[in-house]
Design a protein around this motif. Structure first.
Motif, mmCIF file in Angstrom:
data_model
loop_
_atom_site.group_PDB
_atom_site.id
_atom_site.type_symbol
_atom_site.label_atom_id
_atom_site.label_comp_id
_atom_site.label_asym_id
_atom_site.label_seq_id
_atom_site.Cartn_x
_atom_site.Cartn_y
_atom_site.Cartn_z
ATOM 1 N N LYS A 72 0.805 -1.223 0.000
ATOM 2 C CA LYS A 72 0.000 0.000 0.000
ATOM 3 C C LYS A 72 0.838 1.273 0.000
ATOM 4 O O LYS A 72 0.421 2.303 -0.509
ATOM 5 C CB LYS A 72 -0.973 0.000 1.187
ATOM 6 N N HIS A 73 2.043 1.186 0.586
ATOM 7 C CA HIS A 73 2.862 2.398 0.662
ATOM 8 C C HIS A 73 3.571 2.713 -0.645
ATOM 9 O O HIS A 73 4.064 3.806 -0.844
ATOM 10 C CB HIS A 73 3.889 2.264 1.786
ATOM 11 N N GLU A 74 3.658 1.719 -1.525
ATOM 12 C CA GLU A 74 4.367 1.927 -2.791
ATOM 13 C C GLU A 74 3.417 2.197 -3.942
ATOM 14 O O GLU A 74 3.835 2.448 -5.062
ATOM 15 C CB GLU A 74 5.199 0.683 -3.137
ATOM 16 N N ILE A 75 2.114 2.081 -3.658
ATOM 17 C CA ILE A 75 1.129 2.154 -4.743
ATOM 18 C C ILE A 75 0.444 3.513 -4.769
ATOM 19 O O ILE A 75 0.091 4.066 -3.722
ATOM 20 C CB ILE A 75 0.070 1.046 -4.553
ATOM 21 N N SER A 76 0.299 4.056 -5.988
ATOM 22 C CA SER A 76 -0.492 5.277 -6.138
ATOM 23 C C SER A 76 -1.904 4.885 -6.550
ATOM 24 O O SER A 76 -2.085 4.165 -7.517
ATOM 25 C CB SER A 76 0.094 6.173 -7.237
ATOM 26 N N PHE A 77 -2.868 5.337 -5.795
ATOM 27 C CA PHE A 77 -4.266 5.020 -6.113
ATOM 28 C C PHE A 77 -4.908 6.139 -6.909
ATOM 29 O O PHE A 77 -4.553 7.299 -6.688
ATOM 30 C CB PHE A 77 -5.039 4.785 -4.808
ATOM 31 N N PHE A 79 -5.201 2.468 -8.537
ATOM 32 C CA PHE A 79 -4.178 1.564 -9.042
ATOM 33 C C PHE A 79 -4.778 0.604 -10.053
ATOM 34 O O PHE A 79 -5.796 -0.031 -9.801
ATOM 35 C CB PHE A 79 -3.580 0.805 -7.862
ATOM 36 N N SER A 111 -10.848 3.500 -6.283
ATOM 37 C CA SER A 111 -11.703 4.524 -6.873
ATOM 38 C C SER A 111 -13.133 4.011 -6.919
ATOM 39 O O SER A 111 -13.372 2.873 -7.307
ATOM 40 C CB SER A 111 -11.235 4.853 -8.294
#
Length: 420
Positions: A72-77, A79, A111
Motif C-alpha cells: 500500500k505504501h508503494e502504490i499510487s491510487f 491503481f 476509486s
RNA sequence: GUAGGUAUAGCUCAGUUGGUUAGAGCAUCAGAUUGUGAUUCUGAGGGUCGUGGGUUCGAGCCCCAUUACUUACCCCA
C-alpha cells in the motif's frame, strides 16, 4: 499458492468446496486428535484447518487484494493492473471447464467512480471485437438484488433467490417457484417476487424502466442506489457505443462470488453456430476486499477473461489462422554436398536480409522435401542444383500457385522481402 | 459432491444374437523414367481389443472390480 484462510469464505459455499487444499508438510496429522476423528462431513470440516494451511489460488482477485495491502505504501491510487496466470478449481473437469486454467484479469482499485466500470466494459468489447467473437455482456448490480431481498424480508436468502431465478431459462417458471418455496420463502414474499420472474433482459434504461425497477425492489434505498448505478453505466455506454458486443441488463445474473457489492458482469458467447454456454469472462465491483487484509475502505472493480474457454471457442469457430504469415518464408532444398556451400551462403544471406529461411538438413528425395515444405505451409521452395549453378541463378517455386522460375539471387531476395 | 457414458491400429471410428487368421478412412512408409508438394495409382507395416478377475467348449462382445478419459447437474472462467 495462498494461505487457505485468506481464500475461504470469499467465493461462497460452493466456492469453498472448489478450493484446492494443500496438505501440510511433514507430519500433517500432528495437530489432529485422531481419537475424535469421524468420517462425517462435520468432522472433516473441523480437521481441515489442522491438516491444511495452504491452498492453490482460486482466482486472481483475492491474491491481488492481498498484494495491494502488502504494497500500500508503494502504490499510487487509483491503481490499475493486469495479470495473466493460472488458477485452480477442485472441480470435475468437463467441456469448457478445467482444473487448471488461465485467467486474464484487469482491475482498478482505489476509486469508486463508475467510470471504471465503463472502462472495463470498453475493454471487454474491444477484446472480443478484435477476436472476432460476437458476445453479450450481461450486467446487473448486487445492490438491486440486495434491495429485492430486503423488500421481501428475506435478506439472508439473496443467494438462494438469485440462484433460483437464474435457472428460469432452463427449468421454467413453475420449477423456479417450487424451488423458492422449498428454500423457505413465504407466500407473501413469493407474490412480491413474481413480477421479477417476468422481467426479460433489456438493452436500454430509460426513466420509465428505472421507475418500474424501483417498484420491483420496493423502493428500498439499497435497490435505488443499485438502479442508479446501473443507469449511470448504461448512459455512458449509450454515449460511446460499443463496437460489436451486445450490452444488456439481466436481473437474473447473480454470480456466486461473495465479495461483489455493486456492478457484476458476465460475458456469454453469442454465435449461432456454437452452443458453448459457459461464460467467457466475468467480474464486478468489490467494496471491501482489502479489509480482511487490514486495509478497509478501498473499493475496486475488475474483470477476468477465461483464456482457455476463449481459445476453445476460437478453435471451434475456426477463427485461428491456418498458418502464421511471419513463419518460415522459404526452404532451400537439399541437393547434396556438391551444392551445400551455395545453399549455406544463400541461407545466411537471406537471413541477414531479415528473411526467415531454412535449409532442409538431409539429402533425401525431392518429393519428401516438398511434402515437408507443404506440411509446414512454407510459401517458397528454393532449388540450387546443376542447372542453377551453371546459370548463376536459383529456381524458386511458389508453393501456393505451383509456378516455378529461375531468377538471380538479388531478384529472389527482393521478392521474398517485398511480399510478406 | 450427485448421476451417466466411453475405452479396439499413430488419429477418427466400425465390429451383427458370444463362433475360425479383428476391419475401414486418414496418417506413416515404399514404389509408379532416380530435380517437385497440395490433387493420381499400387503396395506395405502397424492392434497382448485400458488393466485384473469371472461365466463359457469358445469373449472385442456377457458379468464383477479397477484405472483413465468424458458428459450432464451444481457452480463458474
Amino acid at each position: 499458492m495462498e494461505n487457505l484462510n485468506t481464500l475461504t469464505g470469499k467465493y461462497g459455499e460452493e466456492g469453498d468446496r472448489l478450493i484446492f487444499k494443500v496438505l501440510n508438510s511433514g507430519n500433517y496429522l500432528e495437530k489432529v486428535d485422531t481419537t475424535q476423528m469421524e468420517s462425517t462431513a462435520e468432522s472433516a470440516r473441523k480437521i481441515l484447518p489442522l491438516i491444511s494451511e495452504k491452498a492453490l489460488r482460486y482466482d486472481l482477485t483475492v491474491p491481488f487484494a492481498r498484494y495491494v495491502v502488502m504494497h500500500k505504501h508503494e502504490i499510487s491510487f487509483p491503481f490499475k493492473r493486469y495479470q495473466i496466470q493460472p488458477v485452480w478449481r477442485a472441480d470435475r473437469p468437463q467441456k469448457g471447464r478445467y482444473r487448471e486454467f488461465y485467467q486474464c484479469d484487469a482491475d482498478i482499485i482505489g476509486s469508486n467512480s463508475l467510470f471504471n466500470e465503463f472502462e472495463l466494459v470498453q475493454i471487454l468489447d474491444e477484446v472480443f471485437t478484435k477476436l472476432n467473437l460476437r458476445v453479450t455482456i450481461k450486467v446487473n448490480n448486487r445492490k438491486i438484488l440486495s434491495g429485492i431481498a430486503e423488500y421481501i424480508g428475506a435478506s439472508d436468502k439473496i443467494t438462494d433467490i438469485t440462484v433460483a431465478i437464474d435457472k428460469l431459462d432452463k427449468i421454467g417458471l413453475d420449477k423456479v417457484v417450487e424451488e423458492l418455496v422449498q428454500k423457505g420463502l413465504s407466500s407473501d414474499a413469493l407474490e412480491k417476487i413474481k413480477p421479477l420472474l417476468h422481467f426479460k433482459p433489456i438493452t436500454a434504461m430509460g426513466d420509465e424502466t428505472c421507475e418500474y425497477l424501483n417498484q420491483l425492489t420496493g423502493n428500498t434505498a439499497t435497490g435505488k442506489k443499485g438502479i442508479e448505478e446501473l443507469k449511470s453505466i448504461f448512459d455512458m455506454v449509450m454515449e460511446i457505443p460499443l463496437h460489436s458486443a451486445r450490452f444488456e441488463f439481466d436481473i437474473t445474473l447473480a454470480r456466486g462470488l461473495n465479495y461483489y457489492t455493486g456492478a457484476i458482469f458476465e460475458v456469454k458467447l453469442n454465435e449461432p453456430s456454437s452452443n458453448f454456454t459457459g461464460s467467457l469472462s466475468g467480474g464486478g465491483r468489490y467494496d471491501d476486499l482489502t479489509g480482511i487484509f487490514g486495509l478497509p475502505g478501498l473499493s475496486g472493480v475488475g474483470i477476468s477473461f477465461g483464456a482457455d474457454r476463449i481459445y476453445d471457442v476460437l478453435e471451434e469457430l475456426k477463427l485461428f489462422p491456418e498458418s502464421y504469415s511471419h513463419g518460415t518464408k522459404a526452404m532451400l532444398a537439399n541437393f547434396g554436398e556438391t551444392y551445400k556451400s551455395n545453399n549455406l551462403k544463400l541461407l545466411f544471406s537471406l537471413r541477414q536480409h531479415g528473411i526467415s529461411a531454412i535449409y532442409y538438413p538431409e539429402e533425401v528425395k525431392m518429393k519428401k522435401q516438398f511434402e515437408y515444405a507443404d506440411s509446414l505451409h512454407i510459401p517458397y521452395v528454393v532449388i540450387i542444383g546443376e542447372e542453377e549453378v551453371n546459370q548463376e541463378k536459383v529456381s524458386v517455386k511458389n508453393m501456393k500457385t505451383g509456378t516455378q522460375e529461375m531468377i538471380t539471387i538479388s531478384q529472389l531476395t527482393s521478392r521474398l522481402k517485398s511480399n510478406s
